[in-house]
Design an enzyme around this catalytic site. Structure first.
Site, mmCIF file in Angstrom:
data_model
loop_
_atom_site.group_PDB
_atom_site.id
_atom_site.type_symbol
_atom_site.label_atom_id
_atom_site.label_comp_id
_atom_site.label_asym_id
_atom_site.label_seq_id
_atom_site.Cartn_x
_atom_site.Cartn_y
_atom_site.Cartn_z
ATOM 1 N N ASP A 1 -6.552 0.359 0.827
ATOM 2 C CA ASP A 1 -6.716 0.837 2.318
ATOM 3 C C ASP A 1 -8.198 1.035 2.420
ATOM 4 O OD1 ASP A 1 -8.292 2.967 1.618
ATOM 5 O OD2 ASP A 1 -7.456 4.656 2.476
ATOM 6 N N LYS B 1 1.075 -1.458 0.395
ATOM 7 C CA LYS B 1 0.021 -0.626 0.097
ATOM 8 C C LYS B 1 0.810 1.316 0.353
ATOM 9 C CE LYS B 1 -2.023 1.832 3.998
ATOM 10 N NZ LYS B 1 -2.293 1.854 4.863
#
Length: 234
Positions: free
Chosen positions: A163, A144
């Site tokens: 997320d 991420k």
């Protein structure tokens, strides 16, 4: 002998933008979602304040389980105290902890920031690398964070940052049936053009905050209502 790919091996191999396993209905839905969100957010971007890939990397690490506003209040103090990667590599952890304490998980974050700075000094000539495989060697950096730094810091699109907002909306919109961030990323990548991989993260984050909230989603005000199967909401 048949070689079975491990979960993380997926990202090491090239794949078509639209795979045969991706059904046309999801491809069409994703295209409409992207188009509508682009019109809603014509100038959307990260809410984190940064001026270099290094500042973006630090801010993204600090943003874990913390609001962007809180991170933006802390980073000016942090960068004034330790302006360069080399400065932070020489910092005392207790002093970094004191500065970033309000972001939460401050001990772990401080340790990772210092260790990351030291690795950048030792292995990357005090520069943030622009390759996924290199970023993933940095302490505290997973896909991420690496995707965010690559996409917005370097304009390199290797994947889609997942997320909590992206995870929630991908499930509700029927773009992925998984709750695993890695699997969700693999499901999303064939649905959107590579150049939109950074955009779609921002769009889903903003829309998740404003409309498709975790609690009390504003379905009556949703511009995606006719596209949404409302997975998990009924």
């Amino acid at each position: 002998m048949i070689h079975l790919l491990a979960e993380n091996d997926f990202f090491r191999y090239p794949f078509p933008v639209h795979s045969a396993s991706t059904d046309q209905s999801r491809i069409d839905r994703a295209a409409s979602i992207l188009d509508r969100l682009r019109r809603r957010y014509p100038e959307v971007g990260s809410q984190l304040t940064w001026h270099s890939p290094w500042e973006l990397l630090v801010a993204t690490i600090l943003a874990a389980q913390c609001t962007d506003g809180r991170v933006n209040a802390v980073t000016p103090v942090l960068f004034a105290r330790w302006p360069t990667i080399m400065d932070l590599a020489d910092a005392q952890q207790s002093e970094v902890e004191a500065v970033i304490r309000s972001t939460g998980l401050y001990r772990n974050k401080a340790a990772n920031l210092i260790r990351t700075a030291r690795k950048l000094v030792q292995d990357y000539s005090s520069q943030v690398p622009s390759r996924m495989q290199d970023l993933l060697t940095l302490p505290g950096v997973a896909r991420k964070t690496a995707n965010i730094v690559l996409s917005h810091g370097f304009g390199v699109h290797e994947g889609i940052a997942v997320d909590t907002h992206v995870k929630r909306l991908s499930y509700r919109l029927g773009l992925s049936s998984s709750q695993d961030p890695g699997r969700i990323e693999r499901d999303l990548m064939p649905l959107f053009p590579r150049q939109a991989w950074g955009e779609i993260n921002h769009f889903l984050v903003w829309y998740g905050r404003e409309v498709c909230r975790a609690r009390s989603p504003q379905c009556g005000q949703c511009i995606l209502a006719d596209l949404c199967p409302r997975t998990g909401l009924d």
